[in-house]
Design a protein around this motif. Sequence first.
Motif, short mmCIF file in Angstrom:
data_model
loop_
_atom_site.label_atom_id
_atom_site.label_comp_id
_atom_site.label_asym_id
_atom_site.label_seq_id
_atom_site.Cartn_x
_atom_site.Cartn_y
_atom_site.Cartn_z
N LEU A 46 0.83 -1.19 0.00
CA LEU A 46 0.00 0.00 0.00
C LEU A 46 0.87 1.25 0.00
CD1 LEU A 46 -2.72 -0.89 2.69
CD2 LEU A 46 -2.82 -1.23 0.21
N THR A 47 0.45 2.26 -0.72
CA THR A 47 1.15 3.54 -0.72
C THR A 47 0.32 4.57 0.04
OG1 THR A 47 0.11 4.33 -2.76
CG2 THR A 47 2.15 3.01 -2.97
N PRO A 48 0.96 5.59 0.59
CA PRO A 48 0.19 6.65 1.27
C PRO A 48 -0.88 7.27 0.38
CG PRO A 48 2.52 6.86 1.76
CD PRO A 48 2.40 5.80 0.71
N ARG A 49 -0.58 7.43 -0.89
CA ARG A 49 -1.55 8.02 -1.81
C ARG A 49 -2.79 7.15 -1.95
NH1 ARG A 49 -1.84 11.78 -5.86
NH2 ARG A 49 -3.20 11.27 -7.59
N LYS A 50 -2.58 5.83 -2.07
CA LYS A 50 -3.72 4.92 -2.20
C LYS A 50 -4.59 4.97 -0.95
CE LYS A 50 -1.44 1.56 -5.26
NZ LYS A 50 -0.88 0.18 -5.33
N LEU A 51 -3.95 5.01 0.22
CA LEU A 51 -4.73 5.06 1.45
C LEU A 51 -5.52 6.35 1.57
CD1 LEU A 51 -2.40 3.53 4.19
CD2 LEU A 51 -4.65 2.71 3.51
N ARG A 52 -4.93 7.44 1.11
CA ARG A 52 -5.59 8.74 1.23
C ARG A 52 -6.70 8.91 0.20
NH1 ARG A 52 -4.35 14.06 -0.71
NH2 ARG A 52 -2.48 13.27 -1.72
N LYS A 53 -6.45 8.44 -1.02
CA LYS A 53 -7.39 8.69 -2.12
C LYS A 53 -8.48 7.63 -2.22
CE LYS A 53 -5.41 12.35 -4.07
NZ LYS A 53 -6.08 13.65 -4.26
N ALA A 54 -8.16 6.38 -1.86
CA ALA A 54 -9.13 5.30 -2.09
C ALA A 54 -9.00 4.26 -0.98
CB ALA A 54 -8.90 4.67 -3.46
N MET A 55 -9.28 4.66 0.25
CA MET A 55 -9.15 3.74 1.37
C MET A 55 -10.09 2.55 1.23
SD MET A 55 -9.65 4.48 5.45
CE MET A 55 -8.27 5.61 5.59
N ASP A 56 -11.30 2.76 0.71
CA ASP A 56 -12.25 1.67 0.57
C ASP A 56 -11.73 0.59 -0.38
OD1 ASP A 56 -12.40 3.47 -1.53
OD2 ASP A 56 -14.53 3.10 -1.90
N GLN A 57 -11.09 1.02 -1.46
CA GLN A 57 -10.54 0.05 -2.41
C GLN A 57 -9.40 -0.74 -1.78
OE1 GLN A 57 -9.48 1.97 -6.10
NE2 GLN A 57 -11.45 3.04 -6.25
N GLN A 58 -8.57 -0.07 -0.98
CA GLN A 58 -7.46 -0.78 -0.34
C GLN A 58 -7.97 -1.77 0.71
OE1 GLN A 58 -4.78 -0.14 -2.12
NE2 GLN A 58 -6.24 1.26 -3.06
N ALA A 59 -9.05 -1.42 1.39
CA ALA A 59 -9.66 -2.35 2.34
C ALA A 59 -10.16 -3.59 1.62
CB ALA A 59 -10.80 -1.66 3.10
N THR A 60 -10.72 -3.40 0.44
CA THR A 60 -11.20 -4.55 -0.36
C THR A 60 -10.05 -5.43 -0.77
OG1 THR A 60 -13.07 -3.25 -1.20
CG2 THR A 60 -12.42 -5.20 -2.46
N VAL A 61 -8.92 -4.84 -1.13
CA VAL A 61 -7.73 -5.62 -1.51
C VAL A 61 -7.27 -6.49 -0.34
CG1 VAL A 61 -5.29 -5.46 -2.17
CG2 VAL A 61 -6.98 -4.00 -3.30
N VAL A 62 -7.19 -5.89 0.85
CA VAL A 62 -6.74 -6.64 2.02
C VAL A 62 -7.75 -7.73 2.37
CG1 VAL A 62 -6.20 -6.49 4.49
CG2 VAL A 62 -5.41 -4.69 2.93
N ARG A 63 -9.06 -7.40 2.34
CA ARG A 63 -10.07 -8.39 2.66
C ARG A 63 -10.01 -9.57 1.69
NH1 ARG A 63 -14.29 -7.50 5.74
NH2 ARG A 63 -14.26 -5.25 5.36
N THR A 64 -9.80 -9.28 0.41
CA THR A 64 -9.71 -10.35 -0.60
C THR A 64 -8.53 -11.26 -0.32
OG1 THR A 64 -10.74 -8.92 -2.26
CG2 THR A 64 -9.49 -10.82 -3.06
N ALA A 65 -7.39 -10.66 0.07
CA ALA A 65 -6.21 -11.47 0.39
C ALA A 65 -6.47 -12.36 1.60
CB ALA A 65 -5.01 -10.56 0.64
N LEU A 66 -7.18 -11.84 2.60
CA LEU A 66 -7.50 -12.63 3.79
C LEU A 66 -8.44 -13.79 3.46
CD1 LEU A 66 -8.03 -9.72 6.36
CD2 LEU A 66 -6.08 -11.29 6.25
N MET A 67 -9.43 -13.52 2.62
CA MET A 67 -10.40 -14.56 2.25
C MET A 67 -9.76 -15.63 1.37
SD MET A 67 -13.72 -12.15 1.49
CE MET A 67 -14.70 -13.55 0.92
N ALA A 68 -8.77 -15.24 0.56
CA ALA A 68 -8.12 -16.21 -0.34
C ALA A 68 -7.17 -17.13 0.40
CB ALA A 68 -7.37 -15.45 -1.44
#
Length: 335
Positions: free
Chosen positions: A298-320
């Motif tokens: 994750l980059t600071p920009r991604k967390l600031r601009k699209a936190m919801d999308q980054q949460a989905t990425v992490v959730r997908t990795a956990l579910m996989a």
Amino acid sequence: MNHNTPITPRPLASLTDRPGRTERLASADQLRDQGLPAAEVAARCRPGGWQQLLPGVFLLHPGRPTSEDRLKAALLYARRATSVPAQGPDAMITGLAALTLHRFSSAPPLTSLERIDVLVPRTRRLRSTGWVRVVRASGAPEPVELTGVPVAPVARAVVDAVSGLTDAETVRRLLTEAVRGGHCEPGAVVRELSRARLLSRPHVVDAVDALLAEGRARSEERLYAMVREFALPEPVWNVDLRLPGGPHLGGVDAYWPEQAVAVELDTRAPRQDDDELWTEYTRKREHLERLGITVVHLTPRKLRKAMDQQATVVRTALMAAQDRKPAAYVVVLPR
């Protein structure tokens, strides 16, 4: 007609596209296009009349110029005598004046500025004069419009301000506010500092270290907020991973041991050793993934601009994780 005969003012209609408004500033070329010869302009610039603020730039009113007058006069000076169309923006306010327009509390008010910086393409033949400093750029950024004036983006404006400052505390305040105020990411500022070759100045290097620490702290706060707001399982925070009785694998910002998923914040900034840092980061990531650990970058920009999308990425990795082969056992230690 003698020199005491008053001159009947001519309308300067084409100097403004706003009906009912009298334009306050004009260039010598604009006045000439309106049919005013140089002698008449000089006559109007007698005491109590027009004023020449800069070479070829006139205030069409008596009295002290306002801050807006000075900004627009600087731009008018920078744009005059442009015979070849510029590739990209022709001129914009930068430096401390730009930061004031960006509402930096650490920047001085416009009324106290002795100098206004104007950013122009490197190919322009233009000299600094009076209270205008000309700053050249090979690739000028896209300006933002503030109070009707084209202004350099924060990262570029900060660097142009820093280039003329020697006080370490002032430099630190400007760089810190750029990040703390949410104006831009630390990496954007450091990239501009690197392009301007300012990272060799000790007081700038010290301020950059504080800037990067500030940026990492804010990114970590956003990572904590992401886990809470999107109801992700609670990880262990800021840990080192090691093989049992074996070598150190590296530190990560968040780790879910049961799912073998790690999150790493990339808060690197471009420096002279950036390639070496990137190689080390890549080596660590590949080693962890060979052990069956999924690394989410994750980059600071991604967390600031699209936190919801980054949460989905992490959730997908956990579910996989349940569909992957079990990861190698690693020891988790506080960092």
